[in-house]
Design an enzyme around this catalytic site. Structure first.
Site, mmCIF file in Angstrom:
data_model
loop_
_atom_site.group_PDB
_atom_site.id
_atom_site.type_symbol
_atom_site.label_atom_id
_atom_site.label_comp_id
_atom_site.label_asym_id
_atom_site.label_seq_id
_atom_site.Cartn_x
_atom_site.Cartn_y
_atom_site.Cartn_z
ATOM 1 N N PHE A 240 -28.625 -79.588 -35.757
ATOM 2 C CA PHE A 240 -28.920 -78.338 -35.058
ATOM 3 C C PHE A 240 -28.836 -77.126 -35.977
ATOM 4 C CE2 PHE A 240 -26.602 -81.431 -32.447
ATOM 5 C CZ PHE A 240 -27.666 -81.880 -31.691
ATOM 6 N N GLY A 467 -33.094 -86.226 -35.002
ATOM 7 C CA GLY A 467 -33.098 -86.640 -33.604
ATOM 8 C C GLY A 467 -34.382 -86.416 -32.832
ATOM 9 N N ARG A 627 -50.548 -78.861 -28.973
ATOM 10 C CA ARG A 627 -50.723 -80.295 -28.750
ATOM 11 C C ARG A 627 -49.366 -81.000 -28.695
ATOM 12 N NH1 ARG A 627 -54.289 -83.676 -33.045
ATOM 13 N NH2 ARG A 627 -55.114 -85.321 -31.681
ATOM 14 N N PRO A 631 -45.425 -87.351 -25.675
ATOM 15 C CA PRO A 631 -44.846 -86.743 -24.473
ATOM 16 C C PRO A 631 -43.454 -87.284 -24.135
ATOM 17 C CG PRO A 631 -47.074 -87.558 -24.047
ATOM 18 C CD PRO A 631 -46.692 -88.041 -25.414
ATOM 19 N N GLN A 637 -36.831 -83.910 -26.010
ATOM 20 C CA GLN A 637 -36.439 -82.711 -26.755
ATOM 21 C C GLN A 637 -36.149 -81.555 -25.812
ATOM 22 O OE1 GLN A 637 -36.190 -81.191 -30.186
ATOM 23 N NE2 GLN A 637 -35.303 -83.202 -29.967
ATOM 24 N N LYS A 700 -47.393 -76.554 -32.168
ATOM 25 C CA LYS A 700 -46.679 -75.284 -32.337
ATOM 26 C C LYS A 700 -45.168 -75.444 -32.475
ATOM 27 C CE LYS A 700 -48.342 -71.855 -29.629
ATOM 28 N NZ LYS A 700 -48.934 -71.253 -28.408
ATOM 29 N N GLY A 701 -44.664 -76.662 -32.344
ATOM 30 C CA GLY A 701 -43.215 -76.852 -32.521
ATOM 31 C C GLY A 701 -42.469 -76.762 -31.210
ATOM 32 N N GLU A 704 -36.794 -75.700 -31.041
ATOM 33 C CA GLU A 704 -36.031 -74.481 -30.751
ATOM 34 C C GLU A 704 -36.347 -73.953 -29.362
ATOM 35 O OE1 GLU A 704 -34.273 -73.941 -33.629
ATOM 36 O OE2 GLU A 704 -35.566 -75.324 -34.704
#
Lengths: 739, 202, 325
Positions: A240, A467, A627, A631, A637, A700-701, A704
């Site tokens: 993290f 992770g 994208r 899934p 996440q 796009k990530g 976070e």
């Protein structure tokens, strides 16, 4: 035609290794003849070491070495700063002098034949100090805030229009201060390094989210060639952000191993995890909003102060979201630091944004009650058409779609607006919402692809998987690009000798490493094409490149069904076909677009009006993240991030004793994090979003943004339930007891 | 009851614990004694007498000579190199080191090996039989009951214990009886689903 | 951890003989091993009592008898415990984690050490750990500390949940030592810190807990344990309450009440009990009684909230026990 691999909810390729105990983390790489090192941590918060009773400890059973500033080798500590290191200041030099800068700083290292011997000796070592009172509380009158020296990386202050004047003159205003506690990452895996020298070469099995930087940093610390160091870390037990930087214990392990001439294993204790490996800084923030009676923002002021150490200026994007999140002609943001006698903070999941958005989204919620406008409607009325700070369009922005989808799945329509108006039996029920956002970063990265004669493919990058599922998602990218089933791909990461990648943080691994792997695969295909068309025995001899196509692991002439397989081409080549690829964001595109992910988070809480217990009942998140590669993993996440956000909202807090700066709750039972029974129904959804600009993969990530937004959604729900606005996280029982 | 009956009730605000951060500054140093003074008692150079014992780990009998201070966790990881079992806190507060001792789930970090001569220990390494995963191992992968994987061996061994105890009858029951295993990544929904699935297959 | 020797006797007599001269008994070890690793506990000799025949749970007349070596999980799962004294079962499963409950013995649970963070820190003053070294908590971070039964030398709370239930239920303890056996109310096991906080209990040197005896009462089956904490599980109590009521025709005939998380020992509230007797089973009666609980409370700088939370917890526990809300 092969079924598209990207977008498949495939289970983890490393799942079997993880459920059988075969996945090896840093401390699992026991080396023959290894010794054990234990750090002795300073027991004063500021001062100087005056005495070390070494002789007694050196004679203790099993002790091989006691290393202190008096006998440690003088290390080079050459200048070295990566993007994750603070731009201003100098990293802690360990065991180089008698200075104690903060409580818990390493002051000695015991090396012994067994862990029990090392621990016993470390506890027995007497160190005396000349101590001064440290300053660890940013609220202390002696604490001063400073303007951070960003060395040009970003500006601490930004403004458009005249925000203060606009707020002062607005028909409806809100001006409030918000506070968030210091947090520690507390991954399940403690920091660990096993160091082994072979001549002038050093191998580090070390927990790291940034292998190539750990390699470069240790090279700089020891003044040795980078290529003489290899860092190995195939699995990370959660991090993290705490393993982005290379902390002093890595240096200590290498130092000890060189001094004793044997491999040395050094694992931090859980208590030591609160000392020298960074923390989310405690923050104090002021948000002032001005609005028209119909809820249009006329002025926004956001002033935030974080904490840092005396020797480095750690900065995070505390006020950055306020610049672009909502439409408003007058916006002023300001970022300051308070220098304290503690270790340097560092990035923790959703750094800056997660803390900043708690203040902004709490303030927006407060404003919605003042205006009598539904909180989601208030966001809709201030939805911008572009990034007004940068004056450029968003590459994609689906915030309103996220609110619509989330509200529908959550059942927002059932919410009655009045605080304390919803009950379930005796319990007060509250529903709250908040925006989530995080930049869509992309950093230069490299990867290598090797096509083997057995028809399988090796892919390598010096990336990490703490992770989120890097092993799996990168396998999917390679499989998709090469037109092969994922079983044929073996993706390897976790070695500094693999092609360089950026740090495993900032939600940019998919974009950065994924794009590099895609590029390497395309380059490998080009090589294969050249071989196939240049070989007179090949059915594709002299076929023009434009007529070729890839499918099911075969190269063929467009419209034909046979062609030739990778396997055959590689077999003919007589050696594996290897291709390197690299990728970075097109600077021109980056100049044209503002790139961020957006999401909407909804929380329902139940508050016991008698005893004040706050339990989260449901969280629904809807995200626009471009994208979605996998899934199954993406949802995981998101729900994991929500749980992190629950911890931030209701539990997590590292408490320092002002008298000497010690963290008082440096214990897994005293630093509260959610346990299984705390976890309600969690639901994550993704809106369909195609972003053609961010990168070739269109991602796009996610890591976070999954956490960002959860804490304010919960805090807003607590207000809705109780009518008590708590502007300080975490919200504990006593905060709502007399609500 | 109420021994201090004569003491007056101190009126005061309901202080938030967070104000703890603000108060206390400038008061006297809290260490009233030289650091480590208590460590001086006893003979620092005292040698340990090793102990010999047997342990059956995953069906294999081991004769071990150990330091009596060693936990079962350290014997597994450092003596037997069975590193599947993880050390998360070494304080009994996280559950990462959970193994079965004589069929019961325990935290191996707080269990002295020397108290378990002759014990039967099962760890994560022993669940897979002849290349076939235990149903709970399979379920953890299928239901995404893990992320970083570090708490996973402890979660799975705890889950095996939970199912054997008969505490996997409902989602709520699983949440309660699996709360001795912290997962910092927050894979709890998958963990609960995996335990429920494996319990249902039994 | 300091070196130690370990003996494993097979009878109580042998254990008591082995313990002569200052050895420590060890059963589950969940407290002792943890604190030995921190070198807060520094025994040179340990006597492993797990081979002793001190386990088991039985019913004798109206009494429930729990062997000192019975594990928390075993007691909580026992049908007789659940049937006759559900308060004990409920307080047990609210304490610790399933793994720790499989390890920790009932006798050891009574003797568990405090959770004051400074107690665990060798570099902080703690009169309990090192007599005369001062108390770092009194002027330190004391939000989790006691408001009842404190002294100027120690303010740590007793951490056990089931001890609160046992004290509420007038349980007794049988111990055996070099001088023979004796029995006494469990409440008398726990000392107030006074000026000797290092002395936590009233066992004589070498005494071994044999069993716990819980008398049945008309209130035993209308009894609940409420533990208030920020995390839903695996956390020590901020405040907890064990409440048991005997009710006839909507009127309280007998009450048993003890609280945890607020006292330096499990805290029986006899004044509150007396105030409940004869009252209707309704919230106003609960509130009036609960109000008495904070008499003599001495909050510290950071735990004033417990003065507010304590009566609220009691009211809620009484409502749960009385099944009135």
């Amino acid at each position: 035609m092969t079924v598209s691999t990207i977008g498949n909810p495939m289970t983890r390729v490393d799942g079997r290794a993880k459920v059988t105990g075969r996945a090896r983390y840093a401390a699992d790489f026991n080396q023959p003849g290894q010794l054990y090192a234990v750090i002795v941590s300073a027991t004063v918060g500021l001062g100087r070491i005056t005495g070390i009773q070494a002789a007694e400890v050196e004679r203790m059973p099993g002790v091989v070495a006691l290393i202190t500033h008096r006998n440690a080798e003088k290390l080079a500590y050459l200048p070295h700063k990566a993007g994750i290191d603070p731009a201003t200041g100098e990293r802690l030099h360990v065991l180089q002098d008698d200075t104690v800068r903060f409580y818990g700083q390493p002051v000695a290292l015991v090396v012994a034949d067994t862990l029990d011997h090392a621990e016993r000796a470390a506890t027995a070592l007497r160190v005396t100090y000349e101590a001064r009172p440290p300053l660890v509380d940013p609220m202390d009158p002696k604490a001063e805030s400073i303007v951070p020296d960003t060395r040009g990386r970003v500006s601490p202050d930004r403004a458009r229009g005249d925000a203060d004047k606009a707020v002062a003159g607005a028909p409806v205003t809100l001006d409030a201060t918000y506070e968030m506690a210091r947090e520690n990452h507390n991954p399940m895996e403690p920091h660990a390094t096993i160091a082994a020298w072979s001549g002038d070469r050093l191998t580090l099995w070390s927990k790291s989210q940034y292998l190539v930087n750990e390699q470069a940093e240790i090279a700089a610390v020891f003044g040795m060639p980078v290529e003489n160091i290899e860092v190995i870390c195939p699995f990370i037990g959660g991090a993290f952000g705490t393993s982005l930087r290379t902390w002093p214990h890595v240096t200590l392990a290498a130092l000890a191993a060189r001094q004793v001439g044997k491999p040395v294993k050094l694992v931090l204790t859980r208590k030591q995890m609160f000392f020298t490996t960074g923390h989310r800084p405690r923050t104090l923030q002021r948000v002032a909003l001005g609005a028209t009676n119909d809820g249009k923002l006329t002025g926004v002021v956001h002033e935030g102060t974080g904490e840092t150490s005396r020797y480095e200026q750690f900065m995070e994007a505390l006020t950055a979201v306020t610049d672009y999140l909502y439409s408003c002609p007058n916006v002023r943001t300001q970022y300051r630091l308070t220098e304290l006698d503690t270790g340097t903070p560092n990035h923790m999941r959703g750094p800056g944004e997660a803390s900043g958005i708690f203040a902004l989204e709490s303030a927006m919620d407060e404003l919605s009650y003042k205006l009598g406008i539904d909180p989601i409607e208030l966001r809709r009325r201030n939805e911008p058409e572009k990034d007004e700070a940068e004056n450029k369009p968003f590459s994609s922005r689906s915030l309103m779609q996220c609110y619509a989808l989330g509200a529908e799945r959550f059942g927002w329509a059932r919410r009655t607006p009045e605080p304390r108006s919803m009950r379930d039996g005796r319990l007060l029920i509250g529903m709250g919402a908040a925006t989530a956002t995080y930049p869509a970063f992309h950093a230069p990265a490299n990867a290598r692809v090797r096509l083997l004669a057995d028809g399988t493919v090796e892919v390598e990058a010096a990336a990490s998987d703490m992770g989120p599922g890097t092993y799996t998602s990168m396998t999917q990218v390679a499989a998709e690009t090469l037109g092969l089933p994922p079983e044929r791909i073996r993706f390897r990461l976790g070695r500094s000798s693999y092609p360089q990648t950026p740090s495993h943080g900032g939600s940019w691994t998919m974009a950065s490493v994924g794009s590099a792997i895609q590029a390497a695969c395309i380059e490998a295909q080009a090589q294969v094409s050249r071989l196939a068309t240049a070989d007179s025995a090949s059915p594709l001899y002299n076929v023009a490149a434009g007529e070729l196509e890839w499918s099911d692991g075969r190269l063929r002439r467009r419209g034909e069904t046979t062609g030739i397989s990778y396997r055959e081409i590689v077999a003919k080549a007589g050696a594996p076909i290897e291709a390197d690829g690299s990728a970075q964001r097109d600077p021109e595109v980056a100049e044209r677009y503002s790139m961020h992910s957006f999401g909407a988070v909804f929380a329902e809480v139940a508050v016991d009006p008698d005893v004040g217990t706050i339990r989260v009942r449901r969280i629904v998140g809807a995200y626009g993240i471009g994208r979605v590669v996998n899934p199954l993993l993406a949802r995981s996440q998101c729900t994991g991030g929500m749980i992190g956000g629950m911890g931030m909202a209701l539990m997590e807090r590292t408490v320092l004793d002002s008298r000497d700066g010690r963290p008082v709750n440096a214990h897994m039972a005293d630093y509260l994090m959610p346990v299984n029974l705390d976890i309600p129904e969690l639901d994550a959804h993704f809106v369909d979003e195609v972003d053609p600009h961010v990168n070739a993969l269109g991602v796009k990530g996610l890591g976070e943004i999954a956490l960002v937004g959860t804490a304010p959604a919960i805090a807003n729900a607590v207000f809705h339930a109780t009518g008590t606005r708590v502007r300080s996280l975490p919200i504990h029982i006593e905060d709502v007891l007399t609500a | 009851m109420v021994e201090n009956r004569s003491e007056s009730y101190v009126q005061g605000p309901v202080l938030s614990r967070r104000e703890a951060l603000l108060a206390g500054a400038g008061t006297v140093a809290l260490a009233a004694l030289p650091s480590q003074s208590t460590a001086a008692t006893g003979s620092p150079a005292k040698e340990v007498s090793p102990m010999t014992l047997t342990m059956t780990v995953n069906g294999e009998l081991h004769v071990l000579t150990i330091d009596p201070r060693q936990s079962i966790l350290d014997v597994l990881r450092e003596t037997l190199d069975l590193t599947g079992t993880k050390k998360g806190c070494n304080q009994g507060a996280c559950g990462a080191c959970t193994v079965l001792v004589d069929g019961k789930r325990i935290v191996s970090c707080l269990t002295l090996a020397c108290m378990h001569d002759g014990a039967r220990i099962e760890t994560i390494e022993g669940l897979e039989k002849d290349g076939v995963l235990h149903p709970l191992q399979e379920a953890f992968v299928a239901h995404e009951g893990l992320q970083c994987g570090f708490c996973t061996p402890g979660q799975i061994m705890s889950g095996v214990g939970c199912i054997a105890e008969g505490h996997a009858g409902s989602t709520d029951e699983i949440r309660f009886w699996m709360s001795g295993n912290i997962c910092r990544c927050g894979a709890y929904p998958g963990i609960v689903a995996a335990v429920a699935d494996a319990a249902g297959r039994d | 951890m300091l070196p130690f020797t370990m003996e494993k006797p097979e009878s109580a007599e042998a254990a008591i003989a082995a313990a002569a001269g200052g050895a420590r008994y060890i059963a589950g070890g969940t407290t002792l091993v943890d604190l030995m690793r921190e070198e807060v506990e520094r025994p040179e000799r340990l006597v492993d009592i797990n081979a002793l025949p001190l386990g088991g749970i039985r019913v004798e007349g109206d009494d429930l008898v729990i062997g000192a070596l019975a594990r928390m999980s075993e007691v909580a799962a026992d049908r007789n415990v659940q049937r006759l004294q559900p308060l004990i079962a409920e307080s047990l499963i609210e304490g610790a984690s399933p793994q720790l409950r499989n390890m920790a013995s009932m006798g050891g649970n009574m003797l568990q050490r405090v959770r004051c963070p400074y107690f665990r820190m060798l570099d902080a003053g703690c009169n309990k750990r090192t007599p005369g070294s001062g108390c770092a908590a009194i002027d330190g971070l004391n939000a989790g500390h006691a408001i009842l039964g404190t002294s100027e030398h120690c303010v740590a709370t007793h951490p056990s949940d089931v001890a609160v239930a046992l004290v509420a239920l007038d349980a007794t303890m049988r111990v055996r030592g070099p001088e023979g056996e004796r029995s006494f109310p469990i409440e008398e096991l726990f000392r107030l810190p006074g000026d000797t906080p290092h002395l936590e209990h009233t066992l004589l040197p070498g005494e071994l807990i044999v069993e716990l005896r819980v008398p049945g009462g008309p209130y035993s089956r209308r009894a609940r344990y409420l533990k208030v904490r920020d995390r839903a599980s695996y956390e020590f109590a901020l405040v907890s309450a064990a409440a048991a009521l005997s009710v006839e025709g909507g009127v309280i005939r007998e009450a048993r009440l003890a609280v945890g998380g607020v006292g330096t020992r499990p805290w029986r509230l006899r004044d509150c009990e007396a105030a409940l007797v004869g009252k209707r089973l309704e919230r106003p009666a609960f509130e009036a009684a609960a109000h008495l609980a904070t008499q003599g409370a001495r909050p510290l700088q950071h735990n004033h909230f417990k003065v507010e939370l304590l009566p609220r917890t009691i009211v809620r526990a009484l409502e749960m026990a009385g099944e009135v809300a």
